[in-house]
Scaffold this active site. Structure first.
Site, mmCIF file in Angstrom:
data_model
loop_
_atom_site.group_PDB
_atom_site.id
_atom_site.type_symbol
_atom_site.label_atom_id
_atom_site.label_comp_id
_atom_site.label_asym_id
_atom_site.label_seq_id
_atom_site.Cartn_x
_atom_site.Cartn_y
_atom_site.Cartn_z
ATOM 1 N N SER A 24 -4.785 -29.155 2.677
ATOM 2 C CA SER A 24 -3.774 -27.949 2.627
ATOM 3 C C SER A 24 -2.713 -27.838 3.653
ATOM 4 O O SER A 24 -2.763 -28.489 5.385
ATOM 5 C CB SER A 24 -5.365 -26.297 3.023
ATOM 6 O OG SER A 24 -4.613 -25.362 2.973
ATOM 7 N N SER A 26 -1.173 -24.975 3.391
ATOM 8 C CA SER A 26 -1.393 -23.231 4.455
ATOM 9 C C SER A 26 -1.247 -23.020 5.824
ATOM 10 O O SER A 26 -0.608 -22.446 6.865
ATOM 11 C CB SER A 26 -2.196 -22.921 3.655
ATOM 12 O OG SER A 26 -1.943 -22.601 2.484
ATOM 13 N N LYS A 75 -11.872 -19.735 -6.332
ATOM 14 C CA LYS A 75 -11.082 -18.556 -6.557
ATOM 15 C C LYS A 75 -12.263 -17.668 -7.775
ATOM 16 O O LYS A 75 -11.208 -16.696 -7.659
ATOM 17 C CB LYS A 75 -9.757 -19.103 -7.313
ATOM 18 C CG LYS A 75 -8.626 -20.075 -6.339
ATOM 19 C CD LYS A 75 -7.405 -20.192 -6.692
ATOM 20 C CE LYS A 75 -6.910 -21.034 -5.506
ATOM 21 N NZ LYS A 75 -4.938 -21.200 -6.649
ATOM 22 N N ASP A 111 -1.302 -16.193 -6.634
ATOM 23 C CA ASP A 111 -0.870 -17.523 -7.164
ATOM 24 C C ASP A 111 0.779 -17.746 -8.163
ATOM 25 O O ASP A 111 1.419 -17.950 -8.445
ATOM 26 C CB ASP A 111 -1.932 -18.202 -8.065
ATOM 27 C CG ASP A 111 -2.290 -19.717 -7.229
ATOM 28 O OD1 ASP A 111 -2.323 -20.157 -6.018
ATOM 29 O OD2 ASP A 111 -3.494 -19.516 -6.934
ATOM 30 N N ALA A 137 -4.792 -24.121 -20.600
ATOM 31 C CA ALA A 137 -5.301 -22.969 -20.637
ATOM 32 C C ALA A 137 -6.770 -23.483 -19.343
ATOM 33 O O ALA A 137 -7.747 -22.572 -19.668
ATOM 34 C CB ALA A 137 -6.439 -23.066 -21.740
ATOM 35 N N ALA A 140 -4.601 -21.877 -13.360
ATOM 36 C CA ALA A 140 -2.994 -22.050 -13.162
ATOM 37 C C ALA A 140 -3.091 -21.188 -14.699
ATOM 38 O O ALA A 140 -1.632 -20.023 -14.667
ATOM 39 C CB ALA A 140 -2.493 -22.831 -13.248
ATOM 40 N N THR A 162 -8.022 -28.460 -25.528
ATOM 41 C CA THR A 162 -9.585 -27.420 -26.178
ATOM 42 C C THR A 162 -8.444 -26.301 -26.133
ATOM 43 O O THR A 162 -8.699 -24.744 -25.362
ATOM 44 C CB THR A 162 -10.281 -27.244 -24.794
ATOM 45 O OG1 THR A 162 -9.700 -28.522 -24.863
ATOM 46 C CG2 THR A 162 -11.813 -26.878 -25.474
HETATM 47 P P1 NAP Z 1 -8.326 -25.924 -13.953
HETATM 48 O O1 NAP Z 1 -8.270 -25.378 -14.890
HETATM 49 O O2 NAP Z 1 -8.585 -27.124 -14.505
HETATM 50 O O3 NAP Z 1 -7.589 -26.409 -15.514
HETATM 51 C C1 NAP Z 1 -6.471 -27.452 -16.100
HETATM 52 C C2 NAP Z 1 -5.888 -27.279 -17.466
HETATM 53 O O4 NAP Z 1 -5.310 -28.583 -17.663
HETATM 54 C C3 NAP Z 1 -7.252 -27.180 -18.328
HETATM 55 O O5 NAP Z 1 -6.286 -26.020 -19.467
HETATM 56 C C4 NAP Z 1 -7.126 -28.761 -18.860
HETATM 57 O O6 NAP Z 1 -7.346 -29.343 -20.502
HETATM 58 C C5 NAP Z 1 -5.609 -29.432 -19.264
HETATM 59 N N1 NAP Z 1 -5.485 -30.840 -19.127
HETATM 60 C C6 NAP Z 1 -5.377 -31.800 -18.271
HETATM 61 N N2 NAP Z 1 -5.234 -33.071 -17.871
HETATM 62 C C7 NAP Z 1 -4.532 -33.043 -19.906
HETATM 63 C C8 NAP Z 1 -3.913 -34.067 -20.081
HETATM 64 N N3 NAP Z 1 -3.655 -35.209 -19.760
HETATM 65 N N4 NAP Z 1 -3.406 -33.590 -21.959
HETATM 66 C C9 NAP Z 1 -3.481 -32.094 -21.753
HETATM 67 N N5 NAP Z 1 -3.791 -31.055 -21.145
HETATM 68 C C10 NAP Z 1 -4.667 -31.248 -20.154
HETATM 69 O O7 NAP Z 1 -7.211 -26.271 -13.183
HETATM 70 P P2 NAP Z 1 -5.975 -25.433 -12.908
HETATM 71 O O8 NAP Z 1 -6.655 -24.254 -11.314
HETATM 72 O O9 NAP Z 1 -5.522 -24.134 -13.632
HETATM 73 O O10 NAP Z 1 -4.856 -26.124 -12.396
HETATM 74 C C11 NAP Z 1 -3.580 -26.906 -13.254
HETATM 75 C C12 NAP Z 1 -2.743 -27.458 -12.119
HETATM 76 O O11 NAP Z 1 -1.783 -26.200 -11.593
HETATM 77 C C13 NAP Z 1 -3.337 -28.318 -11.791
HETATM 78 O O12 NAP Z 1 -2.434 -29.845 -11.769
HETATM 79 C C14 NAP Z 1 -3.283 -28.142 -9.547
HETATM 80 O O13 NAP Z 1 -2.514 -28.788 -8.816
HETATM 81 C C15 NAP Z 1 -1.346 -26.908 -9.991
HETATM 82 N N6 NAP Z 1 -1.339 -25.576 -9.738
HETATM 83 C C16 NAP Z 1 -0.260 -25.601 -8.549
HETATM 84 C C17 NAP Z 1 -0.452 -24.858 -7.822
HETATM 85 C C18 NAP Z 1 0.674 -24.348 -7.556
HETATM 86 O O14 NAP Z 1 1.067 -23.497 -6.384
HETATM 87 N N7 NAP Z 1 2.454 -25.152 -7.531
HETATM 88 C C19 NAP Z 1 -1.558 -22.793 -8.100
HETATM 89 C C20 NAP Z 1 -2.058 -23.752 -8.942
HETATM 90 C C21 NAP Z 1 -2.309 -24.959 -9.812
HETATM 91 P P3 NAP Z 1 -9.162 -29.168 -20.925
HETATM 92 O O15 NAP Z 1 -9.559 -27.880 -20.573
HETATM 93 O O16 NAP Z 1 -8.923 -29.935 -22.125
HETATM 94 O O17 NAP Z 1 -9.597 -30.480 -20.136
#
Ligand code: NAP
Length: 295
Positions: A24, A26, A75, A111, A137, A140, A162
């Site tokens: 982190s 932060s 979270k 966020d 979905a 984020a 999905t």
């Molecule tokens: P999450 O709850 O695990 O959700 C991930 C999503 O991505 C799910 O819908 C998953 O689909 C999909 N996915 C993963 N690999 C894929 C692929 N190859 N093709 C299509 N869909 C795919 O994760 P999250 O917390 O939302 O975080 C997602 C991303 O956002 C991460 O990279 C994280 O580091 C980033 N993020 C960035 C910030 C920032 O401040 N910049 C803040 C929060 C999150 P399935 O359900 O089908 O597995």
């Protein structure tokens, strides 16, 4: 010997609960702001095991912390241990910032606020009236979709691997907001038609994130960028993903997730202190912040 007086008997602390927390940035961000503004706070990360989350929160309350951040994987789970959560955070299903007000713990989600602030900062426009295509979905996606609806987006299309998860988010939007929300399986032709219609495309998946560089969530789909679209990737490492590179090649305005990460921290700091950072300070801090990310 020089006495280190950064932490004294009056110093209050702000924490971070997560697992892992070693990566982190932060602590550097928040401690830099406090030093700069002469605010007598120190920010400390704590790696917490899942079964210890409740006792960690009890401990922070007993220690009368100013507040704390919450990161992966807590979270969602944190919500039940807090006294109150904003309606926005409940709709997003996630809290990443907690403020202690006279012993009561209040949960917020910064966020999505971070996303919206960086979007405005880097594109000069807001989400109001926009047709938005969200890829993914997960957590984020839900936070960004709810924020886009709150900010008055015209339409929110959610396309996911999905589809049932996209349907869940659209259900929340349709039950609570007036905007038009539709869902697609990412690989379907209808998803590509909706993609073409949109002003803004947002990747919320981890596809393309280090060490998965060279991958795009649009691989194997029929979605193609067109110039004039604003394309946002929440990923910040690498700063230019294949997804953003493809969008730039098609003439789109592109934005990565560094600003989202930065502004979620700024919004949290503002909640804890009530201090609004000046545009000049934000600009200077943002440059330094990009340096500590080492991306
Ligand atoms: P999450 O709850 O695990 O959700 C991930 C999503 O991505 C799910 O819908 C998953 O689909 C999909 N996915 C993963 N690999 C894929 C692929 N190859 N093709 C299509 N869909 C795919 O994760 P999250 O917390 O939302 O975080 C997602 C991303 O956002 C991460 O990279 C994280 O580091 C980033 N993020 C960035 C910030 C920032 O401040 N910049 C803040 C929060 C999150 P399935 O359900 O089908 O597995």
């Amino acid at each position: 010997m020089q006495i280190d007086d950064r932490i004294t008997g009056t110093t209050r602390f702000v924490g971070l609960l997560g697992n892992p927390v070693e990566h982190s940035v932060s602590p550097q961000l928040h401690n830099t702001i406090s030093s700069y503004l002469n605010v007598d706070f120190v920010y400390i990360p704590f790696k917490v095991e899942k079964e210890d989350l409740e006792s960690a929160v009890k401990g922070l309350r007993a220690l009368n912390v100013v507040g704390f951040n919450v990161t992966i994987p807590f979270k969602k789970d944190i919500i039940k241990y807090l006294d109150e959560n904003t309606k926005q955070a409940l709709l997003m299903g996630a809290v990443n910032t907690v403020k202690n007000i006279d012993g009561r713990l209040y949960g917020y989600n910064t966020d999505a606020e971070g996303f919206a602030r960086s979007f405005r900062e880097e594109t000069g426009t807001g989400l109001k009236g926009k047709r938005i295509f969200i890829i993914g979905a997960g957590g984020a996606a839900r936070a960004i979709a709810v924020k886009a609806a709150i900010d008055g987006a015209d339409s929110i299309y959610i396309a996911a691997r999905t589809k049932s998860k996209a349907d869940d988010i659209a259900g929340i939007l349709n039950d609570n907001f007036g905007c038009n929300s539709e869902t697609y399986a990412l690989a379907d032709e209808q998803a590509a038609d909706a993609f073409n219609e949109c002003d803004v495309v947002i990747n919320t998946t981890s596809a393309g994130m280090s060490p998965q560089q060279g991958v795009s969530p649009l691989d194997g789909t029929q979605c193609r960028f067109s110039s004039g679209q604003i394309v946002y990737d929440v990923i910040y490492n690498p700063p230019v993903t294949k997804f953003l590179n493809d969008a730039a090649m098609a003439g789109c305005k592109t934005v990565n997730g560094i600003g989202m990460l930065f502004y979620q921290g700024i919004s949290a700091y503002e909640i804890w202190t009530g201090i609004k950072l000046s545009p000049e300070m934000l600009k200077e801090l943002y440059q330094s912040f990009k340096g500590i990310l080492k991306v």
